[in-house]
Design an enzyme around this catalytic site. Sequence first.
Site, PDB file in Angstrom:
ATOM      1  N   GLU A  23       0.823  -1.203   0.000  1.00 47.04           N
ATOM      2  CA  GLU A  23       0.000   0.000   0.000  1.00 47.04           C
ATOM      3  C   GLU A  23       0.860   1.256   0.000  1.00 47.04           C
ATOM      4  O   GLU A  23       1.931   1.292   0.597  1.00 47.04           O
ATOM      5  CB  GLU A  23      -0.885   0.035   1.251  1.00 47.04           C
ATOM      6  CG  GLU A  23      -1.953  -1.024   1.274  1.00 47.04           C
ATOM      7  CD  GLU A  23      -2.811  -0.915   2.517  1.00 47.04           C
ATOM      8  OE1 GLU A  23      -2.896   0.195   3.095  1.00 47.04           O
ATOM      9  OE2 GLU A  23      -3.401  -1.933   2.913  1.00 47.04           O
TER      10      GLU A  23
ATOM     11  N   CYS B 174       2.983   8.864   1.199  1.00 49.91           N
ATOM     12  CA  CYS B 174       3.268   8.035   2.365  1.00 49.91           C
ATOM     13  C   CYS B 174       3.665   6.650   1.867  1.00 49.91           C
ATOM     14  O   CYS B 174       2.854   5.942   1.256  1.00 49.91           O
ATOM     15  CB  CYS B 174       2.034   7.953   3.258  1.00 49.91           C
ATOM     16  SG  CYS B 174       2.248   6.911   4.717  1.00 49.91           S
TER      17      CYS B 174
ATOM     18  N   CYS C  26       1.889  -3.365  17.249  1.00 47.11           N
ATOM     19  CA  CYS C  26       1.039  -2.346  17.887  1.00 47.11           C
ATOM     20  C   CYS C  26      -0.426  -2.788  17.802  1.00 47.11           C
ATOM     21  O   CYS C  26      -0.932  -3.097  16.715  1.00 47.11           O
ATOM     22  CB  CYS C  26       1.231  -0.995  17.219  1.00 47.11           C
ATOM     23  SG  CYS C  26       2.932  -0.375  17.327  1.00 47.11           S
TER      24      CYS C  26
ATOM     25  N   CYS D  95      -2.731   2.439   7.420  1.00 48.12           N
ATOM     26  CA  CYS D  95      -1.915   1.488   6.673  1.00 48.12           C
ATOM     27  C   CYS D  95      -2.268   0.048   6.979  1.00 48.12           C
ATOM     28  O   CYS D  95      -2.445  -0.336   8.120  1.00 48.12           O
ATOM     29  CB  CYS D  95      -0.439   1.735   6.982  1.00 48.12           C
ATOM     30  SG  CYS D  95       0.041   3.421   6.629  1.00 48.12           S
TER      31      CYS D  95
END
Length: 353
Positions: free
Chosen positions: A92, A112, A123, A342
Amino acid sequence: MTDLYRLLPEEMEKLVINMGYPRYRADQILLPLYYKFPKQLDDIPQLPKKLREELTAAGYTIGSAKEIHRIVSDDGDTTKLLLELSNDNSVETVLMQYDPTKIGGHPRSTVCVSTQIGCAMGCVFCATGQMGFETNLKAEHIVSQVIHFAEILEKRGEHVTNLVFMGMGEPMANYDEMIRAVKILTHDRGFGLGQRHITISTIGIRSGIERLAEENLQIGLAISLHAPNNELRKKLVPTASPNSVEEIIELGRNYFKKTGRRVTFEYALMAGINDSPEIATELARLLKGNGSHVNLIPINPTAGDFKRPSEKNVLEFERILSDAGINCTVRIEKGTEISAACGQLRTDLVGQN
């Protein structure tokens, strides 16, 4: 096969000289690569046919990312792509465009990029973190994400102005390939993006931050903090060390001393987890006099149970920090309705296959 997007300009020059050609042939490759977006060597007609044939025979190719899926936000300012890379992996990348009237300056087109597929940091609030780690990306695959958007923008008469390493993966866990991509993208004979227009985000990998500080680059550093104490941070970032908060503050201070570049602490706000006035006050005490910047990020919804905080809570959190003298901003919302966090797009599409 060797992707020409992997080579630094000095390496490109060495390649053509070793093949018996004058050094200016390197620039005849580099200029089209970064500004004309060729898909194969035959798309660079200014190169002698013999050189093109020799490069092909030697295993050199132009790797380009193939667009698999595209989603665009309702306001048209955020475009998220799933790209198939030259090694058949998919990754991505996101383009975020900012109206200058909203940010008090020039129009900005920020790409990005991802540095890994998946992530080993775990996380609990991150879609990529819940994917687990799959593989590191090569420098050429990082560069190709930027090139793909550069080509899209060029057709609109626009260009990439900023770059953030905040996509899938932990950049510092793929340091060598990440830094090679940075040097290619900032080289004046490469993509030519200004160093100060690049930010690298990390969960706080000590070795990577220390190495970056020694690179003699004017790169921005963002460290994901998310909590003002180790107990809470360990719950949110299971791979964090027992003293990670203290380490992060020290690393940020040392990076500033080495580079003169102020460090940003990223703080993802999650309703009922780390968005209370009490937590804000604790964070303010931790960072008071630090000279750093705090970027508050109301979390995008993910597959987990974490919820976005209310606007009231976000503004109160910001007020407490600001009143304590902490330089603080709330990130401009981008792409919430298209799952711009993301890992979400890839997870959704791979799960359908």
